[in-house]
Design a protein around this motif. Structure first.
Motif, mmCIF file in Angstrom:
data_model
loop_
_atom_site.group_PDB
_atom_site.id
_atom_site.type_symbol
_atom_site.label_atom_id
_atom_site.label_comp_id
_atom_site.label_asym_id
_atom_site.label_seq_id
_atom_site.Cartn_x
_atom_site.Cartn_y
_atom_site.Cartn_z
ATOM 1 N N CYS A 260 -17.442 -37.170 -35.403
ATOM 2 C CA CYS A 260 -17.210 -36.577 -36.727
ATOM 3 C C CYS A 260 -16.323 -35.337 -36.655
ATOM 4 O O CYS A 260 -15.771 -34.913 -37.660
ATOM 5 C CB CYS A 260 -18.529 -36.260 -37.423
ATOM 6 N N TRP A 261 -16.157 -34.731 -35.469
ATOM 7 C CA TRP A 261 -15.282 -33.581 -35.327
ATOM 8 C C TRP A 261 -13.813 -33.983 -35.275
ATOM 9 O O TRP A 261 -12.940 -33.186 -35.578
ATOM 10 C CB TRP A 261 -15.596 -32.818 -34.050
ATOM 11 N N THR A 262 -13.557 -35.196 -34.831
ATOM 12 C CA THR A 262 -12.179 -35.597 -34.565
ATOM 13 C C THR A 262 -11.588 -36.536 -35.622
ATOM 14 O O THR A 262 -10.400 -36.793 -35.598
ATOM 15 C CB THR A 262 -12.088 -36.273 -33.193
ATOM 16 N N ASN B 26 -14.449 -18.316 -45.013
ATOM 17 C CA ASN B 26 -13.906 -19.162 -46.095
ATOM 18 C C ASN B 26 -14.179 -20.646 -45.861
ATOM 19 O O ASN B 26 -13.318 -21.487 -46.117
ATOM 20 C CB ASN B 26 -12.402 -18.895 -46.277
ATOM 21 N N HIS B 27 -15.385 -20.929 -45.402
ATOM 22 C CA HIS B 27 -15.766 -22.310 -45.098
ATOM 23 C C HIS B 27 -16.696 -22.876 -46.170
ATOM 24 O O HIS B 27 -17.751 -22.312 -46.434
ATOM 25 C CB HIS B 27 -16.472 -22.381 -43.744
ATOM 26 N N PRO B 28 -16.338 -24.017 -46.794
ATOM 27 C CA PRO B 28 -17.261 -24.658 -47.730
ATOM 28 C C PRO B 28 -18.370 -25.394 -46.975
ATOM 29 O O PRO B 28 -18.094 -26.097 -45.994
ATOM 30 C CB PRO B 28 -16.361 -25.645 -48.493
ATOM 31 N N SER C 96 -21.238 -24.191 -32.726
ATOM 32 C CA SER C 96 -21.095 -23.415 -33.965
ATOM 33 C C SER C 96 -21.878 -23.972 -35.147
ATOM 34 O O SER C 96 -22.129 -23.252 -36.090
ATOM 35 C CB SER C 96 -19.611 -23.355 -34.357
ATOM 36 N N GLU C 97 -22.231 -25.238 -35.138
ATOM 37 C CA GLU C 97 -22.835 -25.870 -36.316
ATOM 38 C C GLU C 97 -24.315 -25.511 -36.432
ATOM 39 O O GLU C 97 -25.128 -25.973 -35.657
ATOM 40 C CB GLU C 97 -22.707 -27.384 -36.238
ATOM 41 N N PHE D 172 -16.677 -27.110 -38.108
ATOM 42 C CA PHE D 172 -16.035 -26.091 -38.929
ATOM 43 C C PHE D 172 -14.523 -26.254 -39.026
ATOM 44 O O PHE D 172 -13.827 -25.355 -39.445
ATOM 45 C CB PHE D 172 -16.422 -24.676 -38.465
ATOM 46 N N SER D 173 -14.023 -27.416 -38.641
ATOM 47 C CA SER D 173 -12.591 -27.718 -38.771
ATOM 48 C C SER D 173 -11.706 -26.673 -38.110
ATOM 49 O O SER D 173 -10.545 -26.542 -38.441
ATOM 50 C CB SER D 173 -12.210 -27.874 -40.254
ATOM 51 N N ARG D 174 -12.267 -25.909 -37.202
ATOM 52 C CA ARG D 174 -11.506 -24.873 -36.508
ATOM 53 C C ARG D 174 -11.694 -25.062 -35.004
ATOM 54 O O ARG D 174 -12.820 -25.205 -34.527
ATOM 55 C CB ARG D 174 -11.976 -23.493 -36.937
ATOM 56 N N VAL D 175 -10.601 -25.023 -34.267
ATOM 57 C CA VAL D 175 -10.645 -25.257 -32.827
ATOM 58 C C VAL D 175 -11.635 -24.319 -32.146
ATOM 59 O O VAL D 175 -12.370 -24.723 -31.239
ATOM 60 C CB VAL D 175 -9.232 -25.112 -32.213
#
Length: 193
Positions: A188-190, A42-44, A103-104, A61-64
């Motif tokens: 950009c992750w934080t 469910n990732h845009p 992950s990216e 991915f905004s996920r830890v």
């Protein structure tokens, strides 16, 4: 037979990828572990560079579970010659001296010889390239306040969502990926966007 991954989009389209563990073993293992942990669900899609590539995320991915770094494949496995990045290649993104993203990943819309040895090719699109090309043409808008100067970040005007990624390991035994152990993460992750 190599493992495969199928990206299921909210549009009902799918992108079928052959993973290439012989060419980028640690990167493949990292991607598989992220799929198994639901990092992509469910990732845009967050970044499209028209004519160049579809970058699935610039925020880890905004996920830890997806916010970690792995060593550059070319440094971890110097004995393996890096593949050329061709149209439809699936590559892992990197952060200069910090290492590769865990992950990216991005999918190329053109041949990218400048990526060889930097952004490892760990897969290739074997079916569904028309969906990748469609994504490359959707309307985008610039992301303001991106922290790295000189990097163009455009996001889709209307969300293009990855529902999930399905795996077929075909007998491949995934290992825990080798990670980079330091406390610094890409800015950009934080940041709160």
């Amino acid at each position: 037979m190599n493992p495969t991954a199928t990206i299921i989009m909210e549009s009902s389209a799918s992108i079928h990828i052959e993973l290439l563990p012989d060419s980028a073993p640690n990167t493949v293992d990292s991607f598989i572990r992220c799929v198994q942990k639901g990092v992509y669900n469910n990732h845009p899609i967050e970044r499209i560079v028209p004519g160049n590539w579809i970058d699935m995320s610039y925020k880890g991915f905004s996920r830890v579970a997806g916010r970690y770094l792995i060593p550059y494949e070319s440094r971890l496995h110097p004995e393996i010659e890096a593949l050329e990045s061709r149209t439809g290649s699936v590559c892992m993104g990197g952060y200069d001296e910090l290492g590769l993203a865990g992950s990216e990943f991005f999918i190329t819309l053109r041949d990218c010889p400048e990526h060889k040895g930097i952004y490892p090719v760990f897969g290739r699109v074997v079916k569904g390239m028309e969906e990748v090309e469609r994504l490359g043409k959707v309307p985008v808008r610039p992301v303001k306040n991106y922290p790295t100067p000189g990097i163009e970040v455009n996001e889709p005007v209307s969300p293009e969502v990855i529902v999930r990624i399905d795996l077929e390991l075909n007998g491949y035994i995934c290992k825990e990926p080798v990670t980079v152990n330091h406390s610094e993460l890409p800015e950009c992750w934080t940041m709160d966007w």
